[in-house]
Design a protein around this motif. Structure first.
Motif, PDB file in Angstrom:
ATOM      1  N   ASP A   1      39.146  41.886  35.931  1.00 55.00           N
ATOM      2  CA  ASP A   1      38.424  42.875  35.134  1.00 55.00           C
ATOM      3  C   ASP A   1      37.591  43.799  36.015  1.00 55.00           C
ATOM      4  OD1 ASP A   1      37.634  44.261  32.946  1.00 55.00           O
ATOM      5  OD2 ASP A   1      36.158  42.784  32.258  1.00 55.00           O
ATOM      6  N   ALA A   2      38.257  44.399  37.004  1.00 58.64           N
ATOM      7  CA  ALA A   2      37.566  45.332  37.886  1.00 58.64           C
ATOM      8  C   ALA A   2      38.619  46.270  38.453  1.00 58.64           C
ATOM      9  CB  ALA A   2      36.863  44.589  39.011  1.00 58.64           C
ATOM     10  N   CYS A   3      38.475  47.537  38.144  1.00 52.93           N
ATOM     11  CA  CYS A   3      39.441  48.528  38.605  1.00 52.93           C
ATOM     12  C   CYS A   3      39.463  48.583  40.126  1.00 52.93           C
ATOM     13  CB  CYS A   3      39.057  49.889  38.036  1.00 52.93           C
ATOM     14  SG  CYS A   3      40.123  51.235  38.563  1.00 52.93           S
ATOM     15  N   TRP A   4      40.647  48.805  40.675  1.00 53.38           N
ATOM     16  CA  TRP A   4      40.832  48.895  42.124  1.00 53.38           C
ATOM     17  C   TRP A   4      39.994  50.025  42.722  1.00 53.38           C
ATOM     18  CZ3 TRP A   4      43.389  53.324  44.037  1.00 53.38           C
ATOM     19  CH2 TRP A   4      43.758  53.284  45.383  1.00 53.38           C
ATOM     20  N   HIS A   5      39.791  51.086  41.958  1.00 52.98           N
ATOM     21  CA  HIS A   5      39.108  52.263  42.504  1.00 52.98           C
ATOM     22  C   HIS A   5      37.613  52.018  42.714  1.00 52.98           C
ATOM     23  CE1 HIS A   5      37.388  56.519  41.638  1.00 52.98           C
ATOM     24  NE2 HIS A   5      37.598  56.391  42.936  1.00 52.98           N
ATOM     25  N   ARG A   6      36.859  51.897  41.622  1.00 57.07           N
ATOM     26  CA  ARG A   6      35.423  51.740  41.751  1.00 57.07           C
ATOM     27  C   ARG A   6      34.922  50.525  40.983  1.00 57.07           C
ATOM     28  NH1 ARG A   6      34.736  54.572  46.136  1.00 57.07           N
ATOM     29  NH2 ARG A   6      33.489  56.462  45.989  1.00 57.07           N
ATOM     30  N   LEU A   7      35.864  49.614  40.665  1.00 57.32           N
ATOM     31  CA  LEU A   7      35.535  48.330  40.053  1.00 57.32           C
ATOM     32  C   LEU A   7      34.998  48.425  38.629  1.00 57.32           C
ATOM     33  CD1 LEU A   7      33.984  46.400  43.084  1.00 57.32           C
ATOM     34  CD2 LEU A   7      36.373  46.866  42.586  1.00 57.32           C
ATOM     35  N   ALA A   8      35.199  49.538  37.956  1.00 56.61           N
ATOM     36  CA  ALA A   8      34.800  49.611  36.544  1.00 56.61           C
ATOM     37  C   ALA A   8      35.586  48.544  35.776  1.00 56.61           C
ATOM     38  CB  ALA A   8      35.104  50.996  35.981  1.00 56.61           C
ATOM     39  N   PRO A   9      34.963  47.930  34.751  1.00 57.05           N
ATOM     40  CA  PRO A   9      35.676  46.875  34.009  1.00 57.05           C
ATOM     41  C   PRO A   9      36.831  47.454  33.191  1.00 57.05           C
ATOM     42  CG  PRO A   9      33.337  46.990  33.367  1.00 57.05           C
ATOM     43  CD  PRO A   9      33.584  48.131  34.290  1.00 57.05           C
ATOM     44  N   LEU A  10      38.025  46.953  33.432  1.00 56.29           N
ATOM     45  CA  LEU A  10      39.190  47.427  32.673  1.00 56.29           C
ATOM     46  C   LEU A  10      39.066  47.049  31.205  1.00 56.29           C
ATOM     47  CD1 LEU A  10      42.114  46.625  35.122  1.00 56.29           C
ATOM     48  CD2 LEU A  10      40.934  48.797  34.741  1.00 56.29           C
ATOM     49  N   SER A  11      38.317  45.984  30.924  1.00 60.32           N
ATOM     50  CA  SER A  11      38.180  45.546  29.528  1.00 60.32           C
ATOM     51  C   SER A  11      37.474  46.596  28.681  1.00 60.32           C
ATOM     52  CB  SER A  11      37.410  44.231  29.465  1.00 60.32           C
ATOM     53  OG  SER A  11      36.154  44.380  30.095  1.00 60.32           O
ATOM     54  N   MET A  12      36.788  47.552  29.317  1.00 55.24           N
ATOM     55  CA  MET A  12      36.179  48.641  28.550  1.00 55.24           C
ATOM     56  C   MET A  12      37.170  49.784  28.330  1.00 55.24           C
ATOM     57  SD  MET A  12      32.399  48.902  30.277  1.00 55.24           S
ATOM     58  CE  MET A  12      32.006  50.467  29.484  1.00 55.24           C
ATOM     59  N   GLY A  13      38.352  49.663  28.944  1.00 57.23           N
ATOM     60  CA  GLY A  13      39.350  50.720  28.797  1.00 57.23           C
ATOM     61  C   GLY A  13      40.187  50.502  27.558  1.00 57.23           C
ATOM     62  N   LYS A  14      41.306  51.256  27.488  1.00 62.02           N
ATOM     63  CA  LYS A  14      42.131  51.071  26.307  1.00 62.02           C
ATOM     64  C   LYS A  14      43.584  50.797  26.691  1.00 62.02           C
ATOM     65  CE  LYS A  14      42.714  56.008  25.245  1.00 62.02           C
ATOM     66  NZ  LYS A  14      41.685  56.838  25.825  1.00 62.02           N
ATOM     67  N   THR A  15      44.247  50.061  25.805  1.00 60.37           N
ATOM     68  CA  THR A  15      45.653  49.781  26.048  1.00 60.37           C
ATOM     69  C   THR A  15      46.454  51.029  25.726  1.00 60.37           C
ATOM     70  OG1 THR A  15      45.700  48.822  23.849  1.00 60.37           O
ATOM     71  CG2 THR A  15      45.561  47.295  25.696  1.00 60.37           C
ATOM     72  N   MET A  16      47.514  51.250  26.543  1.00 56.13           N
ATOM     73  CA  MET A  16      48.342  52.440  26.389  1.00 56.13           C
ATOM     74  C   MET A  16      49.755  51.992  26.057  1.00 56.13           C
ATOM     75  SD  MET A  16      46.080  54.829  27.412  1.00 56.13           S
ATOM     76  CE  MET A  16      46.877  56.231  28.173  1.00 56.13           C
ATOM     77  N   GLU A  17      50.725  52.876  26.293  1.00 59.16           N
ATOM     78  CA  GLU A  17      52.088  52.544  25.885  1.00 59.16           C
ATOM     79  C   GLU A  17      52.638  51.352  26.672  1.00 59.16           C
ATOM     80  OE1 GLU A  17      54.907  55.614  26.792  1.00 59.16           O
ATOM     81  OE2 GLU A  17      54.734  55.101  28.908  1.00 59.16           O
ATOM     82  N   LYS A  18      53.623  50.723  26.068  1.00 55.56           N
ATOM     83  CA  LYS A  18      54.262  49.520  26.618  1.00 55.56           C
ATOM     84  C   LYS A  18      53.220  48.475  27.020  1.00 55.56           C
ATOM     85  CE  LYS A  18      57.668  51.921  29.023  1.00 55.56           C
ATOM     86  NZ  LYS A  18      58.682  51.951  30.049  1.00 55.56           N
ATOM     87  N   ASP A  19      53.188  48.151  28.301  1.00 60.23           N
ATOM     88  CA  ASP A  19      52.320  47.037  28.718  1.00 60.23           C
ATOM     89  C   ASP A  19      51.101  47.515  29.493  1.00 60.23           C
ATOM     90  OD1 ASP A  19      53.685  47.943  30.931  1.00 60.23           O
ATOM     91  OD2 ASP A  19      53.991  45.952  31.793  1.00 60.23           O
ATOM     92  N   THR A  20      50.711  48.782  29.325  1.00 56.82           N
ATOM     93  CA  THR A  20      49.708  49.339  30.235  1.00 56.82           C
ATOM     94  C   THR A  20      48.291  49.378  29.660  1.00 56.82           C
ATOM     95  OG1 THR A  20      50.204  51.580  29.499  1.00 56.82           O
ATOM     96  CG2 THR A  20      51.435  50.761  31.386  1.00 56.82           C
ATOM     97  N   ILE A  21      47.347  49.525  30.580  1.00 60.00           N
ATOM     98  CA  ILE A  21      45.931  49.641  30.221  1.00 60.00           C
ATOM     99  C   ILE A  21      45.321  50.706  31.118  1.00 60.00           C
ATOM    100  CG2 ILE A  21      45.255  47.781  31.826  1.00 60.00           C
ATOM    101  CD1 ILE A  21      43.062  47.004  29.792  1.00 60.00           C
ATOM    102  N   GLN A  22      44.419  51.491  30.547  1.00 54.96           N
ATOM    103  CA  GLN A  22      43.817  52.580  31.315  1.00 54.96           C
ATOM    104  C   GLN A  22      42.370  52.280  31.651  1.00 54.96           C
ATOM    105  OE1 GLN A  22      43.372  56.508  29.386  1.00 54.96           O
ATOM    106  NE2 GLN A  22      44.056  57.364  31.342  1.00 54.96           N
TER     107      GLN A  22
END
Ligand code: FAD
Ligand code: FES
Ligand code: FES
Ligand code: FE2
Lengths: 335, 364
Positions: free
Chosen positions: B60-81
Motif C-alpha cells: 500500500d505505497a506507490c512506487w513514486h512517492r509512496l502515496a497509499p494506493l488504497s486511497m486510489g481507485k480501481t480502473m479497468e480490468k485488474d488495475t488500480i490508480q
C-alpha cells in the motif's frame, strides 16, 4: 520481500574464481550479512579502476537458501574501463565491498506461461529465474542465444536441469534465433523475461509491440549502458556555463560535465528517470540514445537527451564505415 | 541445529511471526472494488477486487512517492490508480501507465502478494512468493460446509499474535475469564491430553457428568427443548500452523456415549479462529462459531455470534492488559506451567518456521 532497492553494504570474501566459458569467470562470494537472493536480483560491488573505487553490478546466478553463498559470473567486457578485468583478477580470500542483493527485475509467480530469453552473458540474470520456475512446475521455455557454444556459460548444467524446456540458438552453427517466431509463441497470458544485447532486446520489444501484446508482460534487465553505437569521444558545449568539455570514450557526458564543475540534476544515472535531461540546441553528428525514458518518437525528434547514458557519435547510421572524421560536437542547455 | 537453539521460545514474550505462511487478510465480503488498507505482518497492504472479481493484494505505497494506493481507485480490468499522480498498476503490481511520460519506467512496480480465497476468507502470503503453495492454506472447511452453519466477526486485539494462540490453546482460563457463560470449575480440575503431529497440535479435554454451564444449557435446549440434567462436555483444540485454531466443542446428555463417538444426544460446535499478526503488538483475530444443528435458523446464528462475541470480548480485555503488563515489566520472564503444553508446542513449531526463514536470531 527480502531483497529491496535499499543498498546495504557489507564485505564479502571471494571463495572461488573459475572460468566457465570463453572470457567468463564464475565467482563465488561469501557475504558477511547474508540475505537470500531472489531470482532476477543483482549485487552492486566496488571494483578498483586505476586505484579508484568504482561501482559495478552483477546478477546473482545462484544463491543457497540462506544467501551465505552467492555466485556471480563476469564477462570480460570489450572496450572495458577496467571493472570486469578487475573482477577476473580476483583471488580466493580477497575481500570486496558488496551490497546485499538488490532487485530491479523481479519474477512474478503465477503467470500462465513464461518465456525466458538470455543472450550471451545475460544468462546470469535469467538462470536463477529458470531454476525457480522449474521448481514451481511452471510452464516455461528457456531460450539461450549466443555467438558460439564456447562463449556460452552454463550450457551443460542448464541442459541437464531444464531438458526439453531449454532451447539453444548459436550464431556460428547457423541456428540463430528468429525473433518474430519467438514472440509469435507468446499470447496474452505469457510473460517474457529477457536479458541480453541491446539490439536483441530492441528487436523483441518492437515485435512485441507489433503483435499488440501488453508491454507490462515484457520484462527486461539492461546491463547498463550498452548502446547501438560504440562509444566515441565527443565534445559538449554548454553556453550557460561557458563550458566546452571533451567527453572521453570511457566517461559519460554527465560525468564529464560534473568533472568540469557543472552542477547537474540527475538521479538514476542509468537512463530511466529522465531527470538528467538536457535540451540540444546544435549538433554535428548524431545522438546515440541509450535511455528507456523517451519513446522512439521522442528519441527521433532529437531535441533532448538523457546525458547520464546517451552520447553523441559522428556516424549518422551507427556503422563504423559511416563514421565521420572529427569528434561529434553537441551544444546543450541543461535544466 | 542444536537442541539448545530451540529453547528460547520458553522466554519469548513477543514472538515474531513466520512470513512463509498463509494468513487471513480479510473476510471475503470486506474485499471489494473499493480498495481498502490493512496492515498485515507489519506491512500496509492495499486490497481490492478486479473487474472479474479476483482479490488482489499490493503493497500500500506507490512506487513514486509512496502515496497509499488504497486511497486510489480501481480502473479497468485488474488495475488500480495511485490517487496522487495517477500511475496505474495491474494486479501483478506492474505499472501500465505513467500519465506524465510517453514510456513506462521499467522499475515502476509495487510488490504484489499471492492471495487465495478459501473458507469465506481472502488469504495472503507475505513471504517468499515462490513458496506460496495454496495447498498450505490451513483447514477451516466447516466455514463452507453444508453440514455446518454460523457466522463470526473480527476482533482487533492489541497484543502479539502468540498471546491469542496461548489463550486458545489453554481453555482452563474459561473458569476465571468467562465464569458467567462457559466457565466452570471442572475445567481446571479435568485432565487433558496434548498431542503434536508435525505442524499440528491437538489438546483434548473431557469433563464427565457435569452441569452444563449457561451457554451450553441454552444450546442443549435449542436442540432438546426443556433439557435438564448432567452432561458430558468436550473441548478438542486443533492448531494448524501458523495461527489457525479450530476448537471442537460441545456437550451431550451424560452417559449417552459421546466420548466413545456417539454425539447424537448432544450439541456440537466449532469455534473457528485464525489470527493474523498486524504488528508485533497487535493482531487481527478472525473468528466464527459454527454449529451442526438447527442449520436454517438465523435466530440461532445471530444469538450464537453475539454470545461468543461477548465471551471473546472478555478475552480481548485480558489480552490487552497482559500485553500492557508484559511491556511494563521488560525484566520479568514468563513461567511455563503444565497447562501451557499446547501453547508451548505452538511456540516450538512457530520457532522452527522462523528458523527456516533465518529469522530466529531477531527473536532472541
Ligand atoms: C543490473 C546489472 C546486472 C549486471 N550483471 C552482469 C553480470 O551478471 N555479468 C556481467 O559480466 N556483467 C553484468 N553487468 C555489467 C557490469 O556491471 C559491468 O558493466 C561490466 O562488467 C563491464 O564493466 P567494465 O568496467 O569492465 O566495462 P565498462 O568500461 O563499463 O565497459 C562496458 C561496455 O560499456 C561500453 N562503454 C565504455 N565506456 C562507456 C561510457 N563512458 N559510456 C557508456 N558506455 C561505455 C563499452 O562499449 C563496453 O563494451 C550488469 C549490469 C547491471 C546494471
Ligand atoms: S539520471 Fe536518470 S535518466 Fe539520467
Ligand atoms: S505517488 Fe503515486 S503517482 Fe506519485
Ligand atoms: Fe477465552
Amino acid at each position: 520481500m527480502a531483497a529491496t532497492n535499499i543498498e546495504t553494504w557489507q564485505s564479502a570474501t571471494v571463495e572461488q574464481v573459475v572460468p566457465v566459458a570463453d572470457g567468463i569467470a564464475r565467482i563465488v562470494l561469501e557475504p558477511s550479512l547474508p540475505l537470500k537472493a531472489e531470482p532476477g536480483s543483482h549485487v552492486d560491488l566496488m571494483v578498483e579502476i586505476d586505484g579508484e573505487p568504482v561501482k559495478r553490478s552483477y546478477s546473482v546466478v545462484e544463491s543457497n537458501h540462506d544467501g551465505t553463498r552467492l555466485v556471480i559470473s563476469v564477462m570480460k567486457a570489450p572496450l572495458s574501463r577496467g571493472g570486469s578485468t578487475f573482477m577476473h583478477g580476483l583471488v580466493p580470500g580477497q575481500r570486496l565491498e558488496i551490497t546485499q542483493p538488490l532487485q530491479n527485475f523481479p519474477l512474478r509467480v503465477g503467470a500462465r506461461r513464461y518465456i525466458l530469453l538470455a543472450g550471451g552473458i545475460g544468462i546470469t540474470a535469467i538462470a536463477n529465474m529458470a531454476a525457480v520456475l522449474k521448481r514451481l512446475k511452471a510452464d516455461y521455455t528457456l531460450v539461450y542465444v549466443g555467438r558460439s557454444r564456447s562463449a556460452m556459460a552454463y550450457l551443460a548444467e542448464l541442459s541437464e536441469l531444464h531438458g526439453e524446456r531449454l532451447e539453444v540458438h548459436v550464431d556460428d552453427e547457423g541456428s540463430s534465433l528468429s525473433v518474430p517466431a519467438l514472440v509469435g509463441r507468446a499470447d496474452a497470458d505469457t510473460e517474457l523475461y529477457m536479458c541480453g544485447p541491446i539490439r536483441l532486446m530492441d528487436a523483441v520489444r518492437r515485435t512485441w509491440v507489433e503483435c499488440e501484446l501488453d508491454l507490462p508482460n515484457l520484462r527486461y534487465e539492461t546491463f547498463g549502458n550498452s548502446g547501438w553505437y560504440d562509444p566515441e569521444e565527443f565534445i559538449v558545449r554548454v553556453p550557460k556555463f561557458d563550458l566546452e568539455v571533451t567527453v572521453p570514450q570511457g566517461r559519460s557526458m554527465l560525468e564529464a560535465l560534473e568533472d568540469a564543475g557543472a552542477e547537474m540534476m540527475f538521479d538514476c544515472r542509468k537512463g530511466e528517470c529522465g531527470l538528467c535531461e538536457v535540451r540540444i540546441t546544435e549538433l554535428s553528428g548524431a545522438i546515440d540514445h541509450r535511455d528507456v525514458f523517451y519513446s522512439e518518437r521522442q528519441q527521433r525528434l532529437g531535441t533532448k537527451m538523457n546525458c547520464c547514458v546517451s552520447r553523441a557519435v559522428t556516424s549518422p547510421t551507427g556503422s563504423r564505415s559511416d563514421a565521420g572524421a572529427g569528434p561529434a560536437v553537441i551544444t546543450i542547455e541543461p535544466n | 541445529m542444536t537442541v539448545v537453539a530451540t529453547t528460547s521460545s520458553t522466554t519469548n514474550k513477543v514472538l515474531p511471526h513466520p512470513l512463509n505462511a498463509w494468513y487471513v487478510a480479510g473476510w471475503d465480503h470486506e474485499v471489494t472494488r473499493k480498495p481498502m488498507s490493512r496492515r498485515i505482518a507489519n506491512r500496509p497492504v492495499a486490497l481490492y477486487r478486479t473487474e472479474d472479481g479476483k482479490a488482489v493484494a499490493l503493497a500500500d505505497a506507490c512506487w513514486h512517492r509512496l502515496a497509499p494506493l488504497s486511497m486510489g481507485k480501481t480502473m479497468e480490468k485488474d488495475t488500480i490508480q495511485c490517487p496522487y499522480h495517477g500511475i496505474v498498476y495491474n494486479s501483478a503490481g506492474r505499472c501500465v501507465s505513467m500519465p506524465a511520460q510517453e514510456t513506462i519506467n521499467p522499475s515502476a512496480t509495487v510488490p504484489s502478494f499471492p492471495v487465495v480465497e478459501r473458507y469465506r476468507y481472502v488469504w495472503i502470503w507475505m513471504g517468499d512468493p515462490t513458496l506460496a503453495d495454496p495447498d498450505l492454506v490451513p483447514d477451516m472447511h466447516q466455514m463452507t460446509s453444508d453440514e455446518w452453519a454460523g457466522d463470526g466477526l473480527t476482533i482487533h486485539a492489541a497484543c502479539n499474535f502468540q498471546l491469542v494462540l496461548d489463550n486458545l490453546m489453554d481453555l482452563t482460563h474459561e473458569e476465571f475469564v468467562h465464569s458467567s457463560t462457559i466457565g466452570q470449575e471442572e475445567l481446571s480440575e479435568s485432565d487433558f491430553v496434548t498431542v503434536r503431529e508435525g505442524n499440528k497440535v491437538t489438546v483434548t479435554r473431557w469433563m464427565h457428568n457435569i452441569d452444563a454451564p449457561p451457554f451450553w444449557l441454552k444450546n442443549m435446549r435449542d436442540k432438546f427443548p426443556g433439557f435438564e440434567g448432567k452432561v458430558d462436555r468436550w473441548q478438542i483444540i486443533n492448531f494448524e500452523a501458523p495461527s489457525t485454531i479450530s476448537i471442537d466443542v460441545g456437550v451431550a446428555k451424560a452417559g449417552t456415549g459421546a466420548p466413545e463417538g456417539d454425539r447424537s444426544q448432544g450439541v456440537n460446535g466449532f469455534v473457528m479462529n485464525t489470527i493474523t499478526p498486524e504488528t508485533d503488538r497487535s493482531s487481527h483475530y478472525f473468528w466464527a462459531f459454527m454449529r451442526n444443528y438447527a442449520l436454517d435458523s438465523q435466530l440461532i446464528t445471530t444469538q450464537l455470534r453475539d454470545g461468543v462475541h461477548g465471551v471473546f470480548g472478555e478475552d480481548e480485555e485480558m489480552l490487552m492488559a497482559q500485553q500492557a503488563a508484559i511491556d511494563a515489566n521488560p525484566d520479568y520472564e514468563f513461567y511455563n506451567l503444565n497447562i501451557d503444553s499446547g501453547g508451548m508446542w505452538v511456540r516450538r513449531i512457530l520457532e522452527s518456521m522462523l528458523a527456516a526463514e533465518g529469522r530466529l536470531a531477531a527473536s532472541a
